[in-house]
Design a protein around this motif. Sequence first.
Motif, PDB file in Angstrom:
ATOM      1  N   GLY A 133       0.786  -1.232   0.000  1.00 25.47           N
ATOM      2  CA  GLY A 133       0.000   0.000   0.000  1.00 25.47           C
ATOM      3  C   GLY A 133       0.811   1.272   0.000  1.00 25.47           C
ATOM      4  O   GLY A 133       0.275   2.352  -0.255  1.00 25.47           O
ATOM      5  N   SER A 134       2.117   1.197   0.272  1.00 29.35           N
ATOM      6  CA  SER A 134       2.957   2.391   0.260  1.00 29.35           C
ATOM      7  C   SER A 134       3.196   2.857  -1.176  1.00 29.35           C
ATOM      8  O   SER A 134       3.051   2.085  -2.134  1.00 29.35           O
ATOM      9  CB  SER A 134       4.286   2.121   0.963  1.00 29.35           C
ATOM     10  N   VAL A 135       3.564   4.124  -1.324  1.00 30.60           N
ATOM     11  CA  VAL A 135       3.720   4.731  -2.652  1.00 30.60           C
ATOM     12  C   VAL A 135       5.181   4.724  -3.081  1.00 30.60           C
ATOM     13  O   VAL A 135       6.079   5.046  -2.289  1.00 30.60           O
ATOM     14  CB  VAL A 135       3.172   6.180  -2.644  1.00 30.60           C
ATOM     15  N   MET A 136       5.425   4.353  -4.335  1.00 30.69           N
ATOM     16  CA  MET A 136       6.772   4.314  -4.889  1.00 30.69           C
ATOM     17  C   MET A 136       7.360   5.714  -5.010  1.00 30.69           C
ATOM     18  O   MET A 136       6.686   6.663  -5.439  1.00 30.69           O
ATOM     19  CB  MET A 136       6.746   3.667  -6.270  1.00 30.69           C
ATOM     20  N   THR A 137       8.629   5.850  -4.629  1.00 31.05           N
ATOM     21  CA  THR A 137       9.352   7.108  -4.789  1.00 31.05           C
ATOM     22  C   THR A 137      10.693   6.848  -5.456  1.00 31.05           C
ATOM     23  O   THR A 137      11.117   5.696  -5.633  1.00 31.05           O
ATOM     24  CB  THR A 137       9.602   7.789  -3.426  1.00 31.05           C
ATOM     25  N   ALA A 138      11.385   7.925  -5.775  1.00 33.00           N
ATOM     26  CA  ALA A 138      12.704   7.805  -6.397  1.00 33.00           C
ATOM     27  C   ALA A 138      13.686   7.094  -5.479  1.00 33.00           C
ATOM     28  O   ALA A 138      14.598   6.389  -5.946  1.00 33.00           O
ATOM     29  CB  ALA A 138      13.228   9.193  -6.758  1.00 33.00           C
ATOM     30  N   ASP A 139      13.503   7.227  -4.176  1.00 32.91           N
ATOM     31  CA  ASP A 139      14.405   6.561  -3.236  1.00 32.91           C
ATOM     32  C   ASP A 139      14.342   5.039  -3.383  1.00 32.91           C
ATOM     33  O   ASP A 139      15.343   4.346  -3.189  1.00 32.91           O
ATOM     34  CB  ASP A 139      14.059   6.958  -1.795  1.00 32.91           C
ATOM     35  N   ASP A 140      13.168   4.516  -3.719  1.00 34.03           N
ATOM     36  CA  ASP A 140      13.037   3.068  -3.910  1.00 34.03           C
ATOM     37  C   ASP A 140      13.822   2.605  -5.133  1.00 34.03           C
ATOM     38  O   ASP A 140      14.384   1.509  -5.142  1.00 34.03           O
ATOM     39  CB  ASP A 140      11.559   2.686  -4.050  1.00 34.03           C
ATOM     40  N   VAL A 141      13.851   3.440  -6.169  1.00 35.52           N
ATOM     41  CA  VAL A 141      14.619   3.103  -7.362  1.00 35.52           C
ATOM     42  C   VAL A 141      16.109   3.081  -7.034  1.00 35.52           C
ATOM     43  O   VAL A 141      16.829   2.143  -7.399  1.00 35.52           O
ATOM     44  CB  VAL A 141      14.344   4.104  -8.505  1.00 35.52           C
ATOM     45  N   VAL A 197      11.967  -2.320  -9.737  1.00 40.07           N
ATOM     46  CA  VAL A 197      11.900  -1.437  -8.572  1.00 40.07           C
ATOM     47  C   VAL A 197      11.102  -2.138  -7.481  1.00 40.07           C
ATOM     48  O   VAL A 197       9.956  -2.532  -7.700  1.00 40.07           O
ATOM     49  CB  VAL A 197      11.239  -0.090  -8.915  1.00 40.07           C
ATOM     50  N   ALA A 198      11.716  -2.289  -6.306  1.00 40.10           N
ATOM     51  CA  ALA A 198      11.048  -2.873  -5.149  1.00 40.10           C
ATOM     52  C   ALA A 198      11.078  -1.867  -4.002  1.00 40.10           C
ATOM     53  O   ALA A 198      11.898  -0.938  -3.982  1.00 40.10           O
ATOM     54  CB  ALA A 198      11.722  -4.175  -4.730  1.00 40.10           C
ATOM     55  N   SER A 199      10.188  -2.046  -3.051  1.00 41.83           N
ATOM     56  CA  SER A 199      10.106  -1.155  -1.893  1.00 41.83           C
ATOM     57  C   SER A 199      11.300  -1.367  -0.970  1.00 41.83           C
ATOM     58  O   SER A 199      11.563  -2.489  -0.527  1.00 41.83           O
ATOM     59  CB  SER A 199       8.810  -1.420  -1.128  1.00 41.83           C
ATOM     60  N   ARG A 200      12.012  -0.301  -0.684  1.00 40.80           N
ATOM     61  CA  ARG A 200      13.140  -0.411   0.235  1.00 40.80           C
ATOM     62  C   ARG A 200      12.673  -0.941   1.593  1.00 40.80           C
ATOM     63  O   ARG A 200      13.303  -1.844   2.168  1.00 40.80           O
ATOM     64  CB  ARG A 200      13.811   0.945   0.411  1.00 40.80           C
ATOM     65  N   LYS A 201      11.569  -0.397   2.063  1.00 40.79           N
ATOM     66  CA  LYS A 201      11.041  -0.802   3.363  1.00 40.79           C
ATOM     67  C   LYS A 201      10.712  -2.295   3.382  1.00 40.79           C
ATOM     68  O   LYS A 201      11.045  -3.011   4.328  1.00 40.79           O
ATOM     69  CB  LYS A 201       9.789   0.019   3.693  1.00 40.79           C
TER      70      LYS A 201
END
Length: 551
Positions: A133-141, A197-201
């Motif tokens: 449910g979290s939103v993708m950001t550039a940090d995840d890339v 791209v995957a979620s860092r968290k």
Amino acid sequence: MTRPGPTPLGRARRAAPPAVAAVAALAMVAACSGPPKHDPARQAANYRLSPGTPPAKGNIDSFRWALYAEPLSLDYITAFDYPQNTVLSNVCESLMRWTPQLTLAPGLAEKAANSDPTTWVYDLRPGVRFHDGSVMTADDVVYSFGRQMNPDLGAAWAESFENVDTVTATGPLQVSVKLKQADSLFPQLMATAAGVVASRKGVEAAGKDYGTTGGLACTGPYKLGGWAKGQSLELERFDDYWGSRARAKHVEFKFLTDASARTNAMLGGEVDGGFLIPSESYERLRTSGKGTLYFGEGLSTLNVNVTSMKGTLSDVRVRRALSMALDRPGIVKTALAGNGTPTTSLTPRAAWAGAPDDAKSAAFDRLPSSTQDIEQAKKLVEEAGAKGRTVTVATSPIGQDVSLVATAIQDAGARIGLKVELKTIAPDAFSALFTDPKAREGIDMFPETYYLSVTDPVDLLRNFRTGGYQNHAGYSDPEFDTLVAKITETYDPAQRFALEAKLQRKAADDVLWMPIAEWPSTVFLNKKITGAPTTIAYMYYPWAADVGAAG
């Protein structure tokens, strides 16, 4: 059965002038081209290529799919083989997308631009949600690419980032990639698992278990469901997906390592379809009345992978002799049920679709003949003083395309004075041949179907440079390495293909692998479902989302 897989059939982007205008992703798409529409050699064979299967007419609750082996892991950085990518392509997505027509399209990045040859800027789609449910950001890339580049993780896609200097978040939804030097392959590889791209968290929360248990923290139309080790794996539709909603709520992948069992499961309704159909089952499925067997562009060649250039195979004359002794038409007839085209080219002709005629001629006209020549092969073995020496070939009951090729190598060797021993490996362990040096100990060769990950011949040929991912034999040649480097930094298509033609001839002269045949992609669908791609795009495209009711 190999490492990084296919990507777009497209022409290389032209070199940019010193002051380059931003190039949108759609411009990249326009520069790509699909496979040739007509191939006389294939039309003369036992198969016809289909551009696709009929689109689905409605949604369904679920469907079941056959896999020839259980994925070792679904961590995107290790997604180098058919089983992993067939599943992962529906769960994890990349910055760019490989379409069923084998062209590039925007993916998680809605725009890509390069203001100079060593800079790529990706603008991300807003509002894309991960499965938690979290939103993708550039940090995840930045984090996802960092995992690919981390030498401690041993990513299968690390070569894709070898020319990357920095990956930086230059905005909440913008990522800038600075290259050490021009790299014409990098933007194409962003449509493969290299660009996932995957979620860092999510990845950090999973820790060392990421890819083997729990979710994958990705954005695709499906999320990972249950995984019964040794039996099956399930996907559940992700209803907050940013794109078109998947037609099926649920997908079950069944691990069926025995080729006959897979075919019987398709005919008996235990599964509804599958890719990579065992060649010995083509006729049964074609005539069963239970569904339709389709052939599509596979960007694939069936080869003998030379894993050791020590011992018997250290002498190029022995490698050349064994290649000369192979009965390629016979292998196509028996191992591929006639559904292939004999070749001595490591790269499929479709990869050269955008090449000028003179480059195509240079790449193919001077290759060794595909006609068997036992007498000349015997002479080479005797000249090398190799008569009676042993070569060990790995085989596996994955399908007769592997087992019969291994047997054909054994027969060819015996006819020219070599002793060829076969070593049988379980289907689940066969994948380890590509990543684990210990798995290759005592093995000189094994049959391999190699699929290109980009529409570029160098995607395969660069494997043989010093330290290359699939350079298992440790081949090293300064001339070869220099050619690969020049090709990588060359954006102009004509210049690039001319260099690649030289590289192809060099690889053939040194017998780095032994090409056997070009081989199409295959898919079987029963009468209940339709919509799956016929091309090898399924390795990176979310194909399961298109599968729905046939009527």
